[in-house]
Design an enzyme around this catalytic site. Structure first.
Site, PDB file in Angstrom:
ATOM      1  N   ARG A 165      19.568   3.792   1.750  1.00 54.18           N
ATOM      2  CA  ARG A 165      18.224   4.282   1.398  1.00 54.18           C
ATOM      3  C   ARG A 165      17.174   3.761   2.364  1.00 54.18           C
ATOM      4  O   ARG A 165      17.256   2.630   2.817  1.00 54.18           O
ATOM      5  CB  ARG A 165      17.810   3.778   0.005  1.00 54.18           C
ATOM      6  CG  ARG A 165      18.649   4.269  -1.126  1.00 54.18           C
ATOM      7  CD  ARG A 165      18.226   3.498  -2.383  1.00 54.18           C
ATOM      8  NE  ARG A 165      19.232   3.588  -3.414  1.00 54.18           N
ATOM      9  CZ  ARG A 165      19.152   4.406  -4.458  1.00 54.18           C
ATOM     10  NH1 ARG A 165      18.107   5.176  -4.606  1.00 54.18           N
ATOM     11  NH2 ARG A 165      20.100   4.433  -5.351  1.00 54.18           N
ATOM     12  N   CYS A 170     -26.378   4.264   6.192  1.00 53.59           N
ATOM     13  CA  CYS A 170     -26.562   5.441   5.344  1.00 53.59           C
ATOM     14  C   CYS A 170     -25.797   6.651   5.860  1.00 53.59           C
ATOM     15  O   CYS A 170     -25.913   7.734   5.314  1.00 53.59           O
ATOM     16  CB  CYS A 170     -28.040   5.759   5.180  1.00 53.59           C
ATOM     17  SG  CYS A 170     -28.840   6.180   6.736  1.00 53.59           S
ATOM     18  N   MET A 216      11.358  10.058   2.667  1.00 52.38           N
ATOM     19  CA  MET A 216      12.417   9.849   3.666  1.00 52.38           C
ATOM     20  C   MET A 216      13.786  10.037   3.018  1.00 52.38           C
ATOM     21  O   MET A 216      13.869  10.392   1.849  1.00 52.38           O
ATOM     22  CB  MET A 216      12.263   8.471   4.280  1.00 52.38           C
ATOM     23  CG  MET A 216      11.071   8.402   5.201  1.00 52.38           C
ATOM     24  SD  MET A 216      10.845   6.779   5.877  1.00 52.38           S
ATOM     25  CE  MET A 216      10.327   5.858   4.480  1.00 52.38           C
ATOM     26  N   HIS A 261       8.948  14.486  -8.106  1.00 53.56           N
ATOM     27  CA  HIS A 261       8.059  14.347  -6.940  1.00 53.56           C
ATOM     28  C   HIS A 261       6.690  14.931  -7.156  1.00 53.56           C
ATOM     29  O   HIS A 261       5.686  14.334  -6.795  1.00 53.56           O
ATOM     30  CB  HIS A 261       8.692  15.005  -5.718  1.00 53.56           C
ATOM     31  CG  HIS A 261       9.648  14.089  -5.086  1.00 53.56           C
ATOM     32  ND1 HIS A 261      10.941  14.425  -4.875  1.00 53.56           N
ATOM     33  CD2 HIS A 261       9.495  12.818  -4.685  1.00 53.56           C
ATOM     34  CE1 HIS A 261      11.552  13.395  -4.339  1.00 53.56           C
ATOM     35  NE2 HIS A 261      10.690  12.396  -4.224  1.00 53.56           N
ATOM     36  N   SER A 290     -31.530   0.937   9.305  1.00 58.30           N
ATOM     37  CA  SER A 290     -30.475   1.607   8.561  1.00 58.30           C
ATOM     38  C   SER A 290     -29.612   2.336   9.581  1.00 58.30           C
ATOM     39  O   SER A 290     -30.119   3.150  10.363  1.00 58.30           O
ATOM     40  CB  SER A 290     -31.070   2.595   7.554  1.00 58.30           C
ATOM     41  OG  SER A 290     -30.023   3.246   6.891  1.00 58.30           O
ATOM     42  N   LYS A 333      11.041  -1.947  -0.571  1.00 60.38           N
ATOM     43  CA  LYS A 333      12.258  -1.898  -1.387  1.00 60.38           C
ATOM     44  C   LYS A 333      13.158  -3.090  -1.068  1.00 60.38           C
ATOM     45  O   LYS A 333      13.638  -3.785  -1.958  1.00 60.38           O
ATOM     46  CB  LYS A 333      12.984  -0.577  -1.122  1.00 60.38           C
ATOM     47  CG  LYS A 333      14.134  -0.334  -2.059  1.00 60.38           C
ATOM     48  CD  LYS A 333      14.822   0.985  -1.773  1.00 60.38           C
ATOM     49  CE  LYS A 333      13.952   2.144  -2.167  1.00 60.38           C
ATOM     50  NZ  LYS A 333      14.533   3.451  -1.880  1.00 60.38           N
ATOM     51  N   TYR A 366     -26.851  -3.776   2.448  1.00 58.15           N
ATOM     52  CA  TYR A 366     -26.468  -2.714   1.514  1.00 58.15           C
ATOM     53  C   TYR A 366     -25.770  -1.564   2.237  1.00 58.15           C
ATOM     54  O   TYR A 366     -25.846  -1.437   3.468  1.00 58.15           O
ATOM     55  CB  TYR A 366     -27.695  -2.183   0.766  1.00 58.15           C
ATOM     56  CG  TYR A 366     -28.657  -1.413   1.633  1.00 58.15           C
ATOM     57  CD1 TYR A 366     -28.508  -0.042   1.832  1.00 58.15           C
ATOM     58  CD2 TYR A 366     -29.691  -2.054   2.300  1.00 58.15           C
ATOM     59  CE1 TYR A 366     -29.362   0.662   2.656  1.00 58.15           C
ATOM     60  CE2 TYR A 366     -30.557  -1.366   3.125  1.00 58.15           C
ATOM     61  CZ  TYR A 366     -30.378  -0.002   3.305  1.00 58.15           C
ATOM     62  OH  TYR A 366     -31.215   0.681   4.131  1.00 58.15           O
ATOM     63  N   GLY A 410      10.115   9.453  -1.953  1.00 59.44           N
ATOM     64  CA  GLY A 410      10.821  10.696  -1.656  1.00 59.44           C
ATOM     65  C   GLY A 410      10.569  11.299  -0.288  1.00 59.44           C
ATOM     66  O   GLY A 410      11.081  12.364   0.019  1.00 59.44           O
ATOM     67  N   ARG A 430       9.026  -1.494  -7.814  1.00 60.72           N
ATOM     68  CA  ARG A 430       7.879  -1.411  -6.892  1.00 60.72           C
ATOM     69  C   ARG A 430       6.617  -1.296  -7.736  1.00 60.72           C
ATOM     70  O   ARG A 430       6.688  -0.973  -8.930  1.00 60.72           O
ATOM     71  CB  ARG A 430       8.012  -0.221  -5.944  1.00 60.72           C
ATOM     72  CG  ARG A 430       8.058   1.105  -6.671  1.00 60.72           C
ATOM     73  CD  ARG A 430       8.304   2.246  -5.710  1.00 60.72           C
ATOM     74  NE  ARG A 430       8.563   3.469  -6.452  1.00 60.72           N
ATOM     75  CZ  ARG A 430       9.115   4.552  -5.952  1.00 60.72           C
ATOM     76  NH1 ARG A 430       9.513   4.575  -4.712  1.00 60.72           N
ATOM     77  NH2 ARG A 430       9.293   5.628  -6.683  1.00 60.72           N
TER      78      ARG A 430
HETATM   79  C1  PEP Z   1     -26.755   9.686  10.222  1.00 62.37           C
HETATM   80  O1  PEP Z   1     -26.931  10.207  11.320  1.00 62.37           O
HETATM   81  O2  PEP Z   1     -25.827   8.896   9.970  1.00 62.37           O
HETATM   82  C2  PEP Z   1     -27.653   9.998   9.096  1.00 62.37           C
HETATM   83  C3  PEP Z   1     -27.522   9.416   7.935  1.00 62.37           C
HETATM   84  O3  PEP Z   1     -28.564  10.986   9.300  1.00 62.37           O
HETATM   85  P1  PEP Z   1     -28.211  12.543   9.227  1.00 62.37           P
HETATM   86  O4  PEP Z   1     -26.828  12.674   8.722  1.00 62.37           O
HETATM   87  O5  PEP Z   1     -29.215  13.154   8.336  1.00 62.37           O
HETATM   88  O6  PEP Z   1     -28.384  12.951  10.656  1.00 62.37           O
END
Ligand code: PEP
Ligand code: MG
Length: 891
Positions: A93, A837, A104, A453, A769, A23, A857, A102, A337
């Site tokens: 303010r 993963c 604070m 709000h 992975s 602000k 990835y 809102g 803002r």
């Molecule tokens: C992990 O451990 O991150 C994973 C992807 O395997 P899981 O969750 O199946 O143990």
């Protein structure tokens, strides 16, 4: 030189948001541009931190800088704080770096006392206005600073109106207000055992203290936790000369968005109240007028407002949320803002701003929060379904929801905790209800506008919300609301549509969301920019199809145990586990083989040539067996009722084996590749199923690229053995079928030892992975099944940990192991493919981290794929900007 803790609006340079708060920085910026901003100054966030460091005390240094700035303000405005002849009144303010609408505290009309009110009455020739302002100040100050419950003031005012036979506040005369003021002061005396402070400087410093204190009030702390705003930032305090929207019918106050925050439509949007002060609009106490009608009420002001909004949007290159006040026909801008918006509005605004050449594609991608996209991937009401509208209010935040009606935020929280779906219905919400809004599926209020709000908070969270639904009459005491001739009781089920503002009785079927053209376009832009792939975690053809629909580039984790859990397979799986000999076990595995093979064929076909990472069996075997406690009960019952039955013998046998397989620490026990090491026949069956499925699908002319993944490896020798197992079967089936399979063999990195010896492990792996769920568990030593319920929330609430490490990757600890894994792995094999993963693969900050480490990835659940695609693009853009020293400004 002394630290500068106070900056006048025309004194600070650009880019001081960290110090001045959002602000304060914007007020200074607007002053520089020459917009009509009431003059004032900002006390910095550093002063707030110094206040806390000193044990909640304002230092002499800050005090003297405030007094000096006040003196300049008095000179500029030619008014003096506390001068009865020409009083200066100010607003005080809060203003944090990240906007926390809102959460604070604010005090308006500061500087009023028994003397200045008379001066005001004379100067404005409007005693009624002066005394009304004074009583507002007493009420607000006493509530915010002295902690007197507003209820006492409201109740007194209501009684007064009743005594006088008035229906609304506008009927009170100046003399009436004088009586109310006296009554308010006695309330203060009674409640806090002190007289209302008449000295304006004392009022000022007490209020500054209170605003600093409000940084740590319950709702602000909760809001910060929800939005991951660090607690150490502190709030700035803005002190600004007052302008009055309540000086008569040529005055007013309002809020304008430069675009529609629900839909993104490029059209001025907002609302205002004639003859009112700012807090009346934001607090949602009176239902305001739509901004378009300001054109009729005050055409010149409207025109000036439209031009100012345009100027501000072009200046900040983003949709703005602007607070304004009109005093005696003159427009003043009190705040601008970045406007909070729904996902739909965020996408439309970003796409249209590129078309309007306000920004380029890369900048537009940075403007949409990946977390918000989730809102667009969920249900809406089936338009084909016949339904009768119960009532309608303002469509404050889109999305549909069904739940049981509750009237209290605490109850909403309690019932949600028990797994119930509830809809919070309130006359209006205050920031104290925020936990109820968070817990409920949706919120409905009978009062308040689109900028109240409830609306702002719900939109930010992507929760459906309806505001200003004044056709329902809420009776909090009897816990019911009445809509026309229908009475809806506490616990009844309703469905609401936050996109249309409609309420319906009962549950209404919902349909799957579709991705709008703008959404698709934004995701295409994301893919153009992202230098990192996004895959999905999918274990069956339905999930695989969803993954493709949402644009996944392949499957990064296919957990094969879910295929074992199918009810029709469980008996075979159990007899495989309970086999006494390897030969017996192989018999059961032979029965499972065609089932697994069929699963893989369906998934491979669905994925049409996209790579698929198949992970071999991971969980401990006892997970597939009946529960020990239940078995024990059954055995005991049979011992009493049928002690010689063969059923009892079978169950006793089963119980004995369940006990044999039982482990004290199953998560650290016989699971992952340790299963394949001890029972290679299980993995052999799975690998056969994969290769047979590949052969069959290839016969249909479909390409298959599979990546066979070995879980929970901690020593290279484990992987070496499992690799041999896979290649032996691969060679065998390739020989039998005369086909050449396109496949890789890799491993999950999910134990600290694997990460630390990744150079050795890479000798045997074609890819890594990172299983960051297990890696987080094994690095912290926190059970991933129990920690959250037992102590993690406590840790997060008390800032022991900034975030839940199972949600957002702990970059300082677990992240170091991930970094080591990638670096060591690539030292051995520079082309080693790496991905993630664990759950973190769908979380934007973790995605940025993985990108910065050079991962190829991320893989996440199908519904998170769109958000991960955008996050991957943002990670790429930010990485490049930082490397070229063009660090982006995040708002
Ligand atoms: C992990 O451990 O991150 C994973 C992807 O395997 P899981 O969750 O199946 O143990
Ligand atoms: Mg794991």
């Amino acid at each position: 030189m002394n630290n500068q803790f106070v900056f006048l609006f025309d004194q600070s340079e650009k880019g001081k948001k960290e110090l001045l708060g959002g602000k304060g920085a914007n007020l200074a910026e607007m002053t520089r541009i020459g917009l009509p901003v009431p003059y004032g100054f900002t006390i910095t966030t550093a002063a707030c931190n110094a206040y806390y460091d000193a044990g909640q005390v304002i230092s002499k240094e800050v005090e003297s800088q405030v007094l000096e700035a006040l003196h300049t303000l008095e000179t500029k405005t030619d008014k003096r704080l506390g001068d009865p002849a020409n009083p200066l009144l100010v607003s005080v303010r809060s203003g944090a770096v990240h906007s926390m609408p809102g959460m604070m505290d604010t005090v308006l009309n500061l500087g009023m006392n028994d003397d200045t009110v008379e001066g005001m009455a004379e100067l404005t020739n409007n005693p009624r206005f002066a005394y009304d302002s004074y009583r507002r100040f007493i009420q607000m100050f006493s509530n915010v600073v002295l902690d007197v419950d507003n209820y006492f003031f409201e109740q007194r005012l209501e009684d007064f109106r009743e005594e006088k036979g008035y229906h609304s506040d506008t009927e009170l005369t100046a003399e009436d207000w004088i009586q109310v003021i006296a009554a308010f002061k006695s309330i203060v005396l009674k409640q806090v055992k002190r007289k209302f402070p008449e000295d304006p400087k004392e009022q000022l410093f007490l209020t500054i203290n209170a605003v600093f204190d409000s940084w740590n009030n319950q709702r602000a702390v909760l809001y910060r936790r929800l939005h991951h705003i660090p607690g150490h930032l502190g709030t700035a305090v803005n002190i600004q000369s007052m302008v009055f929207g309540n000086m008569g019918d040529d005055s007013g106050t309002g809020v304008a968005f430069t675009r529609n925050p629900s839909t993104g439509e490029s059209k001025l949007y907002g609302e205002y109240l004639i003859n009112a002060q700012g807090e009346d609009v934001v607090a949602g106490i009176r239902t305001p007028q739509p901004i378009a009608s300001l054109q009729e009420d005050m055409p010149d002001v409207y025109q000036q407002l439209v031009e100012t909004c345009q100027l501000l949007e072009n200046h900040y290159k983003d949709m703005q949320d602007i607070e304004f006040t009109v005093e005696g026909g003159n427009l003043f801008i009190l705040q601008t803002r970045t406007g909070k918006r729904t996902a739909q509005a965020a996408i439309r605004t970003a796409v249209e701003m590129v078309k309007e050449k306000i920004m380029d594609q890369r900048e537009a991608l940075l403007r949409v929060d990946p977390d918000q996209l989730d809102q667009l991937l969920h249900h809406r009401i089936d338009p084909e379904h016949k339904r009768e509208q119960l009532a309608a209010g303002l469509p404050a935040s889109p999305g549909a929801a069904t739940g049981q009606v509750v009237f209290d935020a605490d109850e909403a929280e309690e019932l949600s905790r028990d797994g119930k779906k509830v809809i919070l219905v309130r006359p209006e919400t205050t920031p104290d209800d925020i936990h109820g809004i968070v817990a409920a599926q949706a919120t409905v209020t009978s009062r308040g506008g689109m900028t109240s709000h409830a609306a702002v908070v719900a939109r930010g969270m992507g929760k459906a919300c309806i505001c200003g639904c004044d056709s329902i009459k809420i009776h909090l005491e009897s816990k019911q609301f009445i809509a026309g001739s229908t009475t809806v009781n506490h616990g009844d089920t309703i469905t609401i549509d936050g996109s249309t503002g409609e309420i319906f009785l009962g549950e209404i079927p919902m349909i799957e969301p579709e991705l709008s053209d703008e959404f698709q376009l934004l995701l295409r832009w994301s893919d153009e920019e992202a230098k990192m792939g996004v895959r999905a975690n999918a274990d069956n053809p339905v999930d695989a199809e969803k993954a493709l629909e949402f644009g996944a580039g392949g499957i990064g984790l296919c957990r094969t145990e879910h295929m074992f859990m199918d009810a029709s397979r469980i008996p075979t799986v159990q007899s495989m586990i309970l086999s006494e000999t390897t030969a017996e076990r192989k018999e059961s595995l032979d029965k499972l083989l065609p089932m697994q093979q069929q699963d893989f064929e369906q998934i491979f076909e669905t994925m049409q040539g996209h790579p698929i990472t198949v992970r071999l069996l991971d969980p401990p075997l006892h997970e597939f067996l009946p529960d020990k406690e239940e078995l024990l009960v059954e055995v005991t019952k049979l011992q009493l009722t049928d002690p010689h039955s063969s059923e009892l013998e079978e169950k006793q046998n089963l119980l004995r084996k369940v006990r044999l397989l039982e482990e004290s620490n199953p998560m650290l026990g016989h699971r992952g590749c340790r299963l394949g090491m001890i029972h290679p026949e299980i993995y052999e069956m799975q690998v056969k199923a994969i290769f047979n499925a590949m052969a069959n699908v290839m016969d249909k002319g479909i390409n298959v690229t599979s990546e066979i993944m070995i879980p929970l490896v901690s020593h290279v020798n484990e992987l070496k053995k499992m690799r041999q197992l896979v290649t032996t079967i691969g060679d065998q089936i390739q020989g039998e079928t005369g086909k050449t399979f396109d496949y890789l063999i890799g491993t999950m990195i999910e134990t600290p030892r694997a990460a630390l010896t990744a150079d050795q492990i890479a000798e045997e792996a074609d890819f890594f992975s990172f299983g960051t769920n297990d890696l987080t568990q094994t690095t912290f030593g926190f059970s991933r099944d129990d920690a959250e319920g037992k102590f993690l929330q406590h840790y997060v609430d008390r800032d022991v940990l900034k975030r839940n490490p199972f949600v957002s990757l702990d970059q300082e600890g677990v992240g170091k192991l991930v970094e080591s894994g990638v670096k060591l792995g690539r030292k051995t094999k520079s082309t080693l493919k790496t991905g993630i993963c664990g759950e973190h693969g769908g979380e934007k900050e973790s995605i940025q981290f993985c990108f910065d480490l050079g991962m190829d990835y991320v893989s996440c659940s199908p519904f998170r794929v769109p958000s991960a695609r955008l996050a991957a693009a943002q990670a790429t853009i930010r990485h490049e900007q930082i490397n070229s020293k063009k660090v982006p400004q995040y708002s």
